[in-house]
Scaffold this active site. Structure first.
Site, PDB file in Angstrom:
ATOM      1  N   TYR A 253       0.865  -1.176   0.000  1.00  0.00           N
ATOM      2  CA  TYR A 253       0.000   0.000   0.000  1.00  0.00           C
ATOM      3  C   TYR A 253       0.901   1.225   0.000  1.00  0.00           C
ATOM      4  O   TYR A 253       0.888   2.044   0.914  1.00  0.00           O
ATOM      5  CB  TYR A 253      -0.944  -0.007   1.208  1.00  0.00           C
ATOM      6  CG  TYR A 253      -1.960  -1.132   1.186  1.00  0.00           C
ATOM      7  CD1 TYR A 253      -2.414  -1.657  -0.024  1.00  0.00           C
ATOM      8  CD2 TYR A 253      -2.489  -1.667   2.358  1.00  0.00           C
ATOM      9  CE1 TYR A 253      -3.347  -2.686  -0.064  1.00  0.00           C
ATOM     10  CE2 TYR A 253      -3.426  -2.689   2.324  1.00  0.00           C
ATOM     11  CZ  TYR A 253      -3.850  -3.196   1.112  1.00  0.00           C
ATOM     12  OH  TYR A 253      -4.778  -4.201   1.079  1.00  0.00           O
TER      13      TYR A 253
HETATM   14  C1  LIG Z   1      -7.744  -2.261  -6.322  1.00  0.00           C
HETATM   15  C2  LIG Z   1      -6.571  -2.812  -5.556  1.00  0.00           C
HETATM   16  C3  LIG Z   1      -6.732  -3.904  -4.731  1.00  0.00           C
HETATM   17  C4  LIG Z   1      -5.675  -4.435  -4.019  1.00  0.00           C
HETATM   18  N1  LIG Z   1      -5.877  -5.524  -3.227  1.00  0.00           N
HETATM   19  C5  LIG Z   1      -4.843  -6.045  -2.543  1.00  0.00           C
HETATM   20  C6  LIG Z   1      -5.012  -7.194  -1.726  1.00  0.00           C
HETATM   21  O1  LIG Z   1      -6.109  -7.740  -1.614  1.00  0.00           O
HETATM   22  N2  LIG Z   1      -3.936  -7.668  -1.057  1.00  0.00           N
HETATM   23  C7  LIG Z   1      -2.701  -7.094  -1.162  1.00  0.00           C
HETATM   24  O2  LIG Z   1      -1.759  -7.582  -0.565  1.00  0.00           O
HETATM   25  N3  LIG Z   1      -2.516  -5.999  -1.935  1.00  0.00           N
HETATM   26  C8  LIG Z   1      -3.547  -5.470  -2.620  1.00  0.00           C
HETATM   27  N4  LIG Z   1      -3.344  -4.372  -3.402  1.00  0.00           N
HETATM   28  C9  LIG Z   1      -2.009  -3.759  -3.459  1.00  0.00           C
HETATM   29  C10 LIG Z   1      -1.120  -4.467  -4.476  1.00  0.00           C
HETATM   30  O3  LIG Z   1      -0.655  -5.688  -3.932  1.00  0.00           O
HETATM   31  C11 LIG Z   1       0.082  -3.601  -4.825  1.00  0.00           C
HETATM   32  O4  LIG Z   1      -0.344  -2.391  -5.355  1.00  0.00           O
HETATM   33  C12 LIG Z   1       1.043  -4.320  -5.773  1.00  0.00           C
HETATM   34  O5  LIG Z   1       2.317  -3.770  -5.670  1.00  0.00           O
HETATM   35  C13 LIG Z   1       0.548  -4.239  -7.184  1.00  0.00           C
HETATM   36  O6  LIG Z   1       1.330  -5.023  -8.044  1.00  0.00           O
HETATM   37  P1  LIG Z   1       1.245  -4.729  -9.617  1.00  0.00           P
HETATM   38  O7  LIG Z   1       2.168  -5.634 -10.312  1.00  0.00           O
HETATM   39  O8  LIG Z   1      -0.185  -4.694 -10.018  1.00  0.00           O
HETATM   40  O9  LIG Z   1       1.731  -3.213  -9.642  1.00  0.00           O
HETATM   41  P2  LIG Z   1       2.832  -2.427 -10.455  1.00  0.00           P
HETATM   42  O10 LIG Z   1       2.378  -1.008 -10.381  1.00  0.00           O
HETATM   43  O11 LIG Z   1       3.061  -3.007 -11.780  1.00  0.00           O
HETATM   44  O12 LIG Z   1       4.129  -2.627  -9.573  1.00  0.00           O
HETATM   45  C14 LIG Z   1       4.222  -2.279  -8.205  1.00  0.00           C
HETATM   46  C15 LIG Z   1       5.691  -2.172  -7.802  1.00  0.00           C
HETATM   47  O13 LIG Z   1       6.360  -3.406  -8.077  1.00  0.00           O
HETATM   48  C16 LIG Z   1       7.365  -3.222  -9.066  1.00  0.00           C
HETATM   49  N5  LIG Z   1       7.294  -4.342 -10.010  1.00  0.00           N
HETATM   50  C17 LIG Z   1       6.192  -4.746 -10.697  1.00  0.00           C
HETATM   51  N6  LIG Z   1       6.494  -5.809 -11.446  1.00  0.00           N
HETATM   52  C18 LIG Z   1       7.799  -6.091 -11.238  1.00  0.00           C
HETATM   53  C19 LIG Z   1       8.673  -7.084 -11.741  1.00  0.00           C
HETATM   54  N7  LIG Z   1       8.253  -8.001 -12.604  1.00  0.00           N
HETATM   55  N8  LIG Z   1       9.966  -7.075 -11.335  1.00  0.00           N
HETATM   56  C20 LIG Z   1      10.388  -6.141 -10.464  1.00  0.00           C
HETATM   57  N9  LIG Z   1       9.606  -5.178  -9.944  1.00  0.00           N
HETATM   58  C21 LIG Z   1       8.312  -5.157 -10.327  1.00  0.00           C
HETATM   59  C22 LIG Z   1       7.022  -1.913  -9.733  1.00  0.00           C
HETATM   60  O14 LIG Z   1       8.146  -1.331 -10.352  1.00  0.00           O
HETATM   61  C23 LIG Z   1       6.468  -1.123  -8.576  1.00  0.00           C
HETATM   62  O15 LIG Z   1       7.516  -0.644  -7.774  1.00  0.00           O
HETATM   63  C24 LIG Z   1      -4.402  -3.834  -4.127  1.00  0.00           C
HETATM   64  C25 LIG Z   1      -4.236  -2.736  -4.952  1.00  0.00           C
HETATM   65  C26 LIG Z   1      -5.299  -2.212  -5.656  1.00  0.00           C
HETATM   66  C27 LIG Z   1      -5.096  -1.014  -6.514  1.00  0.00           C
END
Ligand SMILES: Cc1cc2nc3c(=O)[nH]c(=O)nc-3n(C[C@H](O)[C@H](O)[C@H](O)COP(=O)(O)OP(=O)(O)OC[C@H]3O[C@@H](n4cnc5c(N)ncnc54)[C@H](O)[C@@H]3O)c2cc1C
Ligand SMILES: *[C@@H]1O[C@H](CO)[C@@H](O)[C@H](O)[C@H]1NC(C)=O
Ligand SMILES: *[C@@H]1O[C@H](CO)[C@@H](O)[C@H](O)[C@H]1NC(C)=O
Ligand SMILES: *[C@@H]1O[C@H](CO)[C@@H](O)[C@H](O)[C@H]1NC(C)=O
Length: 534
Positions: free
Chosen positions: A474
Site C-alpha cells: 500500500y
Molecule cells: C484495487 C486494488 C486492490 C488491491 N488488493 C490487494 C489485496 O487484496 N492484497 C494485497 O496484498 N494488496 C492489494 N493491493 C495492493 C497491491 O498488492 C500492490 O499495489 C502491488 O504492488 C501491485 O502489483 P502490480 O504488479 O499490479 O503493480 P505495479 O504497479 O506493476 O508494480 C508495483 C511495484 O512493483 C514493481 N514491479 C512490478 N512488477 C515487477 C517485476 N516483474 N519485477 C520487479 N519489480 C516489479 C514496480 O516497479 C512497482 O515498484 C491492491 C491494490 C489495488 C489497486
C-alpha cells in the site's frame, strides 16, 4: 530589461538542449535495442516511442489511478513490452548505456504510480505479454510469469484442480510481479500466510542482464524479493509458487451492521476475537458511509466480509461460539467453490462467466485514489472508534473506506525475519485507509489528500509506534522518500523501517551486493550502502 532577456534566452536554450539531449538518448537507446544480438523474436514489434500510434493506449491500459494519468505527469520516452527474456536483458543493458532509468510494471496497481512515472528520462518495461501460467497438480506447484495477474493465476489453477488454491490478493487485476514481491495477502492469509511466504523459486534479470533462478541468485537475493519489493533488485520474470489445499466447498458471507445497529460494540468484540478465530475463518471489516434508510441521515456501515474454508454447517456453530455478537444466520451464507469465492470477492456476480478473472480491465470505474496503512497491536478503545465516525461524514469521504484485516493463524507462526515483510505476531490487524474521488483538478485532489492525512493523524494514538508500521504494497510516499539522485541509508530508513522494521538493514546489504551503483532506483527503492560515485 536586458538582463531579463538574457536570462530568458538562457532558459530557452537550456530547456531545448535538455529536451534535445533526452530525445537523442531515446533514439540511440532504441537503436541499441534493435542491435541487441540474442533475441529470437524481433524486439522492434514491442518497442513504443512517443511517435507510435499505440504509445498512449499501451501506457494507459494498466493505469488504475487517475492521479497518474494526466498530461502533466512525466511519461516514459519508450515503452517495451517484452515477449521473451532477451527483450528484458536488452532493455536493461541499453538503458544503462544511454542514461535511461527503468520502471518495471506488471499489473500497474502501484498506489503511487511508481511503476510507470519518473522525473528522470525513463523507459517502462511492461510485462503484459509475459503472463504464462503452468500448473503442476501432482507437485502442487505452479510457475507464473510476473506479468500475469492474480485473477489469471486463480483461473489457471481452477482449470486444473478444484481443491488447490493460492493465498494472494482480492483484486484480480493486481499483477503478480508487484504483488508477490511486496508480500501479497487475501482471504487465505490466516491459514497459509502471504503470497510471498509461498514462493519456492523465482527468475530475475539482474543489473548485468543475467537471468538468475533461485540457485544462481543465492538465498540473500531470493529472500529480498519475497516482500522487499522487486523493483530495487532487477526485473522479476517468473515465480514458482506452492499451491495450497482448499476444500471443494467454502462459505462466504457479507453482513452489514450500522452504527444504529450497535456496529461499534460489534467491532469492539471483533477486535478481541478476529486474530484468534479458527484459521479457516477470516472475517475482515470494511467501513464506509451510507445513508440510513430510517433516519435519512448519514451513518457508518461496517461490512463483515468473510470466506470460511468449509461448509455452512461447520461455520455456524463456530460463529455461535466465538462471535455470537455478529448474529450470523444461515441465510447470510453462501456455499461455493474457492475460485468462485475469489470472483465474488472481486465484485463479480456468481452467474457471470468464470472468465471474468482473466479480464485485465478493472471492474470499477477508474478514478482518483490515495491509500495509506497502519497496524494495530492493542484493541482500539470505543472512544477511538467513536471519534473516527464523524470523519466519514465530511464531504471528502463520500467514496472513502477504512478496512480492518485480521492477522493471527499462520501469520503468527512465521518469524519476522523469514522474509522482508515483518508484520507478524503482536499485530491484531492491519488497517487500510482509502479515498476515491472523481472530480478533476488540483483543488479536489488536495481536499481528498488532506482528508486522508487527517484520518491518519487522528489514528496515531491507536496504532503501532516507533516505527509506525506500514504495508509496502500500500505504497505511501507521505511516509518518506528517497532524495532525487542519491539517498543515504539514514534518509531511506525513515520510510524503510516502517515497511520492513529490522529487515531493512539486510535489504540494504543485499542491494549493495547485487546493484551497488543503484541503477534500479525509485522514490522508495532500497538504498545501496556504496558511497556515491560522483
Ligand atoms: C484495487 C486494488 C486492490 C488491491 N488488493 C490487494 C489485496 O487484496 N492484497 C494485497 O496484498 N494488496 C492489494 N493491493 C495492493 C497491491 O498488492 C500492490 O499495489 C502491488 O504492488 C501491485 O502489483 P502490480 O504488479 O499490479 O503493480 P505495479 O504497479 O506493476 O508494480 C508495483 C511495484 O512493483 C514493481 N514491479 C512490478 N512488477 C515487477 C517485476 N516483474 N519485477 C520487479 N519489480 C516489479 C514496480 O516497479 C512497482 O515498484 C491492491 C491494490 C489495488 C489497486
Ligand atoms: C513504432 O514506430 C516505428 C516507426 O514508425 C516503427 O518502426 C515500429 O515498428 C513501431 N513499433 C511498433 C511496436 O508498432
Ligand atoms: C443493541 O444493543 C442493545 C443493548 O445491548 C440491544 O438492546 C439492542 O437490541 C441492540 N440493537 C440491535 C439492532 O441489535
Ligand atoms: C472486461 O471488463 C470491462 C469492465 O468491466 C468490460 O467493459 C469489458 O467488456 C470486459 N471484457 C471482456 C472481454 O469481457
Amino acid at each position: 530589461m536586458i538582463r531579463q532577456r538574457t536570462y530568458f534566452t538562457i532558459v530557452v536554450i537550456s530547456l531545448s538542449f535538455s529536451f534535445a539531449s533526452s530525445s537523442a538518448d531515446a533514439e540511440n537507446f532504441v537503436q541499441c535495442l534493435y542491435n541487441y544480438p540474442r533475441t529470437t523474436t524481433s524486439i522492434s514489434n514491442v518497442v513504443y516511442t512517443k511517435t507510435n500510434r499505440s504509445y498512449s493506449s499501451k501506457l494507459d491500459f494498466s493505469i488504475h489511478n487517475l492521479r497518474f494519468k494526466s498530461n502533466t505527469i512525466p511519461k516514459p520516452l519508450v515503452i517495451v513490452t517484452p515477449l521473451e527474456v532477451s527483450h528484458i536483458q536488452a532493455t536493461i543493458i541499453c538503458s544503462q548505456r544511454h542514461g535511461m532509468q527503468i520502471r518495471t510494471r506488471s499489473g500497474g496497481h502501484d498506489y503511487e504510480g511508481v511503476s510507470y512515472v519518473s522525473k528522470h528520462p525513463f523507459v517502462v518495461i511492461d510485462l503484459i505479454n509475459l503472463r504464462g501460467i503452468q500448473v503442476h497438480v501432482q507437485k502442487r506447484t505452479a510457475w507464473v510469469q510476473a506479468g500475469a495477474t492474480v485473477g489469471e493465476l486463480y483461473h489457471g489453477i481452477s482449470k486444473k484442480s478444484k481443491t488447490l488454491g493460492f493465498p494472494a490478493g482480492v483484486c484480480p487485476t493486481v499483477g503478480t510481479g508487484g504483488h508477490i514481491s511486496g508480500g501479497g495477502y487475501g482471504f487465505l492469509m490466516r491459514k497459509y500466510g502471504l503470497a510471498a511466504d509461498n514462493v519456492i523459486d523465482a527468475q530475475i534479470v539482474d543489473v548485468k542482464g543475467k537471468l538468475l533462478d533461485r540457485k544462481a541468485m543465492g538465498e540473500d537475493l531470493f529472500w529480498a524479493i519475497r516482500g522487499g519489493g522487486g523493483a530495487s533488485f532487477g526485473v522479476i520474470v517468473a515465480w514458482k509458487v506452492k499451491l495450497v489445499p482448499v476444500p471443494s466447498t467454502v462459505t462466504m458471507f457479507n453482513v452489514g451492521r450500522r452504527l444504529e445497529e450497535n456496529a461499534t460494540e460489534i467491532i469492539h468484540k471483533w477486535q478481541l476475537v478476529a486474530n484468534k478465530l479458527d484459521e479457516n475463518l477470516m472475517i475482515r471489516i470494511n467501513l464506509r458511509r451510507v445513508n440510513s434508510c430510517q433516519t435519512r441521515r448519514l451513518t457508518v456501515q461496517a461490512d463483515f466480509e468473510s470466506v470460511y474454508l468449509g461448509g455452512v454447517d461447520q461455520l455456524l456453530p463456530l460463529m455461535q461460539k466465538s462471535f455470537p455478537e455478529l448474529g450470523l444466520v444461515r441465510e447470510d451464507c453462501t456455499e461455493t467453490s474457492w475460485v468462485d469465492s475469489t470472483r465474488v470477492r472481486a465484485g463479480f456476480r456468481r452467474d457471470q462467466s468464470p472468465d471474468g478473472l482473466l479480464n485485465r480491465t478493472q471492474l470499477s470505474v477508474v478514478s482518483f485514489f490515495k491509500g495509506k496503512s497502519d497496524y494495530v497491536r492493542d484493541p482500539i478503545p470505543d472512544v477511538g472508534l467513536e471519534g473516527l465516525w464523524p470523519l466519514f461524514f465530511e464531504d471528502e469521504a463520500a467514496d472513502a473506506f477504512v478496512q480492518f484485516t485480521p492477522y493471527g493463524g499462520r501469520m503468527y507462526q512465521i518469524s519476522e525475519s523469514e522474509i522482508p515483510f515483518p508484520h507478524r505476531s503482536g499485530n491484531i490487524f492491519q488497517i487500510q485507509y482509502g479515498v476515491y474521488w472523481h472530480e478533476q483538478g488540483k483543488v479536489a485532489s488536495q481536499k481528498h489528500m488532506k482528508w486522508i492525512r487527517k484520518v491518519y493523524k487522528y489514528m496515531e494514538p491507536y496504532v503501532s509506534k516507533s516505527p509506525r508500521a506500514a504495508y509496502m504494497n500500500y505504497r505511501d510516499l507521505d511516509i518518506g522518500m528517497n532524495n532525487n539522485d542519491h539517498t543515504s541509508y539514514d534518509q531511506a530508513s525513515i520510510w524503510g523501517v516502517k515497511y520492513f522494521n529490522n529487515n531493512f538493514k539486510r535489504l540494504a546489504t543485499v542491494k549493495t551486493k547485487v546493484d551497488p551503483q543503484n541503477f534500479f532506483t525509485n522514490e522508495q527503492s532500497i538504498p545501496s550502502l556504496c558511497k556515491r560515485r560522483k
